[in-house]
Motif scaffolding. Structure first.
Motif, PDB file in Angstrom:
ATOM      1  N   VAL A 175       0.882  -1.169   0.000  1.00 39.70           N
ATOM      2  CA  VAL A 175       0.000   0.000   0.000  1.00 39.70           C
ATOM      3  C   VAL A 175       0.923   1.223   0.000  1.00 39.70           C
ATOM      4  O   VAL A 175       1.606   1.485   0.987  1.00 39.70           O
ATOM      5  N   SER A 176       0.979   1.915  -1.102  1.00 38.57           N
ATOM      6  CA  SER A 176       1.957   3.004  -1.224  1.00 38.57           C
ATOM      7  C   SER A 176       1.351   4.225  -1.893  1.00 38.57           C
ATOM      8  O   SER A 176       0.496   4.097  -2.772  1.00 38.57           O
ATOM      9  N   LEU A 221       4.074  -0.559   7.418  1.00 33.47           N
ATOM     10  CA  LEU A 221       3.214  -1.221   8.402  1.00 33.47           C
ATOM     11  C   LEU A 221       1.860  -1.608   7.795  1.00 33.47           C
ATOM     12  O   LEU A 221       1.405  -2.746   7.944  1.00 33.47           O
ATOM     13  N   VAL A 222       1.256  -0.704   7.062  1.00 31.26           N
ATOM     14  CA  VAL A 222      -0.074  -1.011   6.498  1.00 31.26           C
ATOM     15  C   VAL A 222       0.053  -2.061   5.383  1.00 31.26           C
ATOM     16  O   VAL A 222      -0.829  -2.909   5.224  1.00 31.26           O
ATOM     17  N   SER A 223       1.143  -2.044   4.658  1.00 28.36           N
ATOM     18  CA  SER A 223       1.351  -3.101   3.651  1.00 28.36           C
ATOM     19  C   SER A 223       1.422  -4.470   4.320  1.00 28.36           C
ATOM     20  O   SER A 223       0.824  -5.445   3.841  1.00 28.36           O
ATOM     21  N   GLY A 244      -0.795  13.477  16.360  1.00 25.70           N
ATOM     22  CA  GLY A 244      -1.393  14.048  15.162  1.00 25.70           C
ATOM     23  C   GLY A 244      -0.820  13.613  13.831  1.00 25.70           C
ATOM     24  O   GLY A 244      -1.546  13.595  12.831  1.00 25.70           O
ATOM     25  N   ASP A 245       0.453  13.260  13.783  1.00 26.02           N
ATOM     26  CA  ASP A 245       1.043  12.898  12.496  1.00 26.02           C
ATOM     27  C   ASP A 245       0.938  11.403  12.219  1.00 26.02           C
ATOM     28  O   ASP A 245       0.624  10.990  11.091  1.00 26.02           O
ATOM     29  N   THR A 246       1.209  10.592  13.238  1.00 26.01           N
ATOM     30  CA  THR A 246       1.059   9.141  13.055  1.00 26.01           C
ATOM     31  C   THR A 246      -0.390   8.828  12.674  1.00 26.01           C
ATOM     32  O   THR A 246      -0.658   8.013  11.784  1.00 26.01           O
ATOM     33  N   SER A 247      -1.337   9.500  13.339  1.00 30.19           N
ATOM     34  CA  SER A 247      -2.756   9.226  13.066  1.00 30.19           C
ATOM     35  C   SER A 247      -3.141   9.645  11.645  1.00 30.19           C
ATOM     36  O   SER A 247      -3.920   8.953  10.983  1.00 30.19           O
ATOM     37  N   ALA A 248      -2.581  10.768  11.177  1.00 32.05           N
ATOM     38  CA  ALA A 248      -2.882  11.206   9.802  1.00 32.05           C
ATOM     39  C   ALA A 248      -2.372  10.178   8.803  1.00 32.05           C
ATOM     40  O   ALA A 248      -3.085   9.794   7.861  1.00 32.05           O
ATOM     41  N   TYR A 253      -3.296   5.723   4.874  1.00 38.85           N
ATOM     42  CA  TYR A 253      -2.878   4.454   4.254  1.00 38.85           C
ATOM     43  C   TYR A 253      -3.932   3.373   4.460  1.00 38.85           C
ATOM     44  O   TYR A 253      -4.178   2.546   3.577  1.00 38.85           O
ATOM     45  N   CYS A 254      -4.575   3.389   5.624  1.00 35.03           N
ATOM     46  CA  CYS A 254      -5.649   2.414   5.850  1.00 35.03           C
ATOM     47  C   CYS A 254      -6.810   2.689   4.902  1.00 35.03           C
ATOM     48  O   CYS A 254      -7.392   1.760   4.330  1.00 35.03           O
ATOM     49  N   ALA A 255      -7.138   3.961   4.734  1.00 34.49           N
ATOM     50  CA  ALA A 255      -8.240   4.295   3.828  1.00 34.49           C
ATOM     51  C   ALA A 255      -7.912   3.833   2.410  1.00 34.49           C
ATOM     52  O   ALA A 255      -8.781   3.300   1.705  1.00 34.49           O
ATOM     53  N   ALA A 256      -6.668   3.999   1.999  1.00 34.10           N
ATOM     54  CA  ALA A 256      -6.282   3.575   0.648  1.00 34.10           C
ATOM     55  C   ALA A 256      -6.451   2.069   0.478  1.00 34.10           C
ATOM     56  O   ALA A 256      -6.766   1.583  -0.607  1.00 34.10           O
TER      57      ALA A 256
END
Ligand SMILES: Cc1ncc(COP(=O)(O)O)c(C=O)c1O
Ligand SMILES: N[C@@H](CCOP(=O)(O)O)C(=O)O
Length: 528
Positions: A175-176, A221-223, A244-248, A253-256
């Motif tokens: 996921v990139s 991580l998401v991949s 705030g940044d990790t969550s963004a 990436y999860c949404a993708a």
């Protein structure tokens, strides 16, 4: 719209027994995925140190143009180029003395495990012998050949180093957002005007998909989560605590990938721009009446009970992506090593990631030394600084105070051991910045054409102090890592330029001049 709970508890699997990690002992695991989509020739019959050039290079050399068929997408093309190699990686307990480590504990990356049996940190260990079958020149050329292309997944600055990141993942699981390859900016005016330096550079990791360096780790991580879910592992969603940044990054990436994300945010302690990122990307957001350290504690408890995969940098997978920023810096200097690299630190995963990236390049012969690292903290949230100043005696967490560098408002960093290791092994230094120092440094940098975040202001303050004390010399090649985009932190700039900050002179404020809509009034202002 009101948020509904993510889980129906009757659907949840029973909690696992505490020893579910199933550590393997003795010997290497065999890769689960034998076929990857490297366009380079890494088949097992070709382990010489004079490997073939990347696929496509031969055709290019003959002047032939290769064009993907219209009905094929870049993932499918990656599959067609599939070849074998014998690279692998696994989790091992993080050791501050790897040479003396005698443990035979290790885990496949396909296991869901964040801590060693003793409760310590983990590290991703690559099969360095397999990587060493190719020399430094080979790796340099391979990485250089992949820059700026759309070939899946190598168009990403992270996945262009896939063999060193997650060698066994199928490219189809990746996921990139083609993250990485960020600008290494020559800070000519700032360097000359404020520091008498000619060779100062800012690595703009915040010029990125979600505006911070977190994208580099989150794609990895998401991949891997995507792969685990295809393997039908029990991962219902991915969760993090965040400033705030990790969550963004996680939510994007999860949404993708169509994977649910859950984020725990300290209420009223992150910027509006950061908050809206996670909301817009569809994360399940809990705003919790605590600080980041409180959120971190909660997410660790929750992820040990529910099938939610932990996305914070406690999870060593993240650092595999983040380390590629260090490799990129070397690459951007044509594989010359800078003298200093300055990184703002909070949860302290990133300083170790930089160390790891540089160290791998040295061990695999791409460069012959590593830079000295500086970790910069806000004085209001400075547990590493205090630890350093005490001569690395016993570490004590602190209660982090409010800071404009809100993303590093962290008092009990999970990667403290990793950070200490990185600093000790790079002849490193820790510095701190007061609120006034970091805001002034940010304003000065902005006045030379940058638009940096307050965390980068912390790193620039460290540089200013080390230049003043003569530790960093005028001709030293120095890189300051800018970790997030300034547009995420505009409120701090508005406060500064409006001179609305209590007990701060805001010396470099540049407030707008209010003028009547009248030619004479405008002329008066311009001419006086
Ligand atoms: C913008 C920004 N800079 C720096 C950091 C510090 O990175 P680390 O937590 O890896 O030390 C973070 C997050 O913590 C961040 O969001
Ligand atoms: N600044 C971070 C804090 C958490 O760090 P992590 O690297 O452990 O996820 C954030 O943006 O949440």
């Amino acid at each position: 719209m009101t948020s509904s709970p993510l889980f129906n508890s009757s659907l949840l699997p029973k909690p696992k027994p505490p020893n579910h990690r199933n550590p393997k002992v003795n010997g290497r695991h065999s890769p689960i995925i034998k076929c990857t989509t490297s366009p380079s020739v890494f088949d097992t019959n070709n382990n010489s140190s004079t490997p073939s050039p990347p696929a496509g290079a031969a055709a290019a050399a003959k002047g032939q143009k290769h064009r993907r068929a219209a009905d094929v997408n870049i993932r499918e093309e990656a599959h067609r180029q599939c070849s074998n190699h014998n690279f692998s990686a696994r989790y091992v307990p993080f050791s501050s003395d790897p040479h003396k480590s005698t443990t035979n504990e290790w885990y496949s990356l396909d296991e869901i495990v964040y801590r060693s049996r003793s409760g310590g940190l983990l590290d991703v260990q690559h099969d360095m012998d397999a990587l060493k079958q190719f020399d430094g020149q080979y790796w340099r050329s391979l990485f250089d050949s992949r820059i700026g292309k759309t070939t899946w997944p190598y168009g990403s600055g992270v996945w262009s180093k896939k063999e060193w990141v997650l060698p066994e993942i199928d490219s189809d699981d990746i996921v990139s957002a083609f993250e990485g390859n960020s600008n290494l900016f020559w800070a000519e005016r700032f360097g000359k005007q404020f520091l008498g330096m000619n060779d100062l550079w800012v690595k703009h990791c915040g010029i990125s998909h979600t505006g911070s360096f977190k994208d580099l780790g989150m794609t990895v991580l998401v991949s891997q989560v995507n792969r685990l879910r295809k393997m039908e592992r029990p991962v219902v969603g991915v969760g993090c605590a965040s400033t705030g940044d990790t969550s963004a990054a996680l939510s994007a990436y999860c949404a993708a990938a169509g994977i649910p994300s859950i984020v725990f945010l300290p209420a009223n302690k992150i910027s509006m721009a950061q908050l809206v990122q996670t909301i817009a990307n569809g994360a399940f957001v809990l705003s919790i009446d605590t600080d980041f350290d409180g959120c971190m504690k909660l997410i660790r408890e929750v992820t040990s009970e529910l099938p939610i995969y932990l996305a914070n940098s406690l999870n060593s997978l993240r650092l595999e992506g983040q380390k590629t920023a260090a490799i990129e810096i070397l690459q951007q200097f044509d594989w010359e090593v800078p003298d200093w690299v300055i990184v703002p630190g909070g949860n302290l995963g990133n300083i170790y990631a930089f160390y790891k990236g540089f160290k791998m390049c040295q061990e695999l012969g791409l460069v012959d030394q590593i830079p000295r690292l500086v970790c910069a903290q806000a004085a209001n949230a400075n547990p590493l600084y205090l630890h350093y100043k005490s001569g690395w005696k016993e570490f004590k967490p602190v209660k982090a105070g409010t800071t404009f560098a809100s993303a590093i408002q962290i008092g009990d960093p999970v990667s403290i051991d990793r950070a200490v290791f990185a600093l000790k092994n790079s002849n490193g230094i820790v510095e701190e910045a007061t609120e006034e120092e970091l805001m002034d440094a940010m304003a000065q940098a902005d006045s030379t054409g940058m638009f940096i975040c307050p965390h980068t202001g912390v790193a620039l303050t460290a540089l200013i102090k080390l230049r003043k004390s003569g530790v960093i010399g005028p001709t030293d090649r120095t890189v300051v890592v800018s970790t997030a985009h300034g547009l995420k932190f505009t409120q701090s700039k508005i406060d500064y330029h409006s001179k609305e900050i209590k007990d701060m002179a805001c010396r470099f404020a540049n407030p707008p001049v209010q003028v009547k809509a009248d030619f004479g009034a405008v002329m008066d202002v311009l001419i006086l």
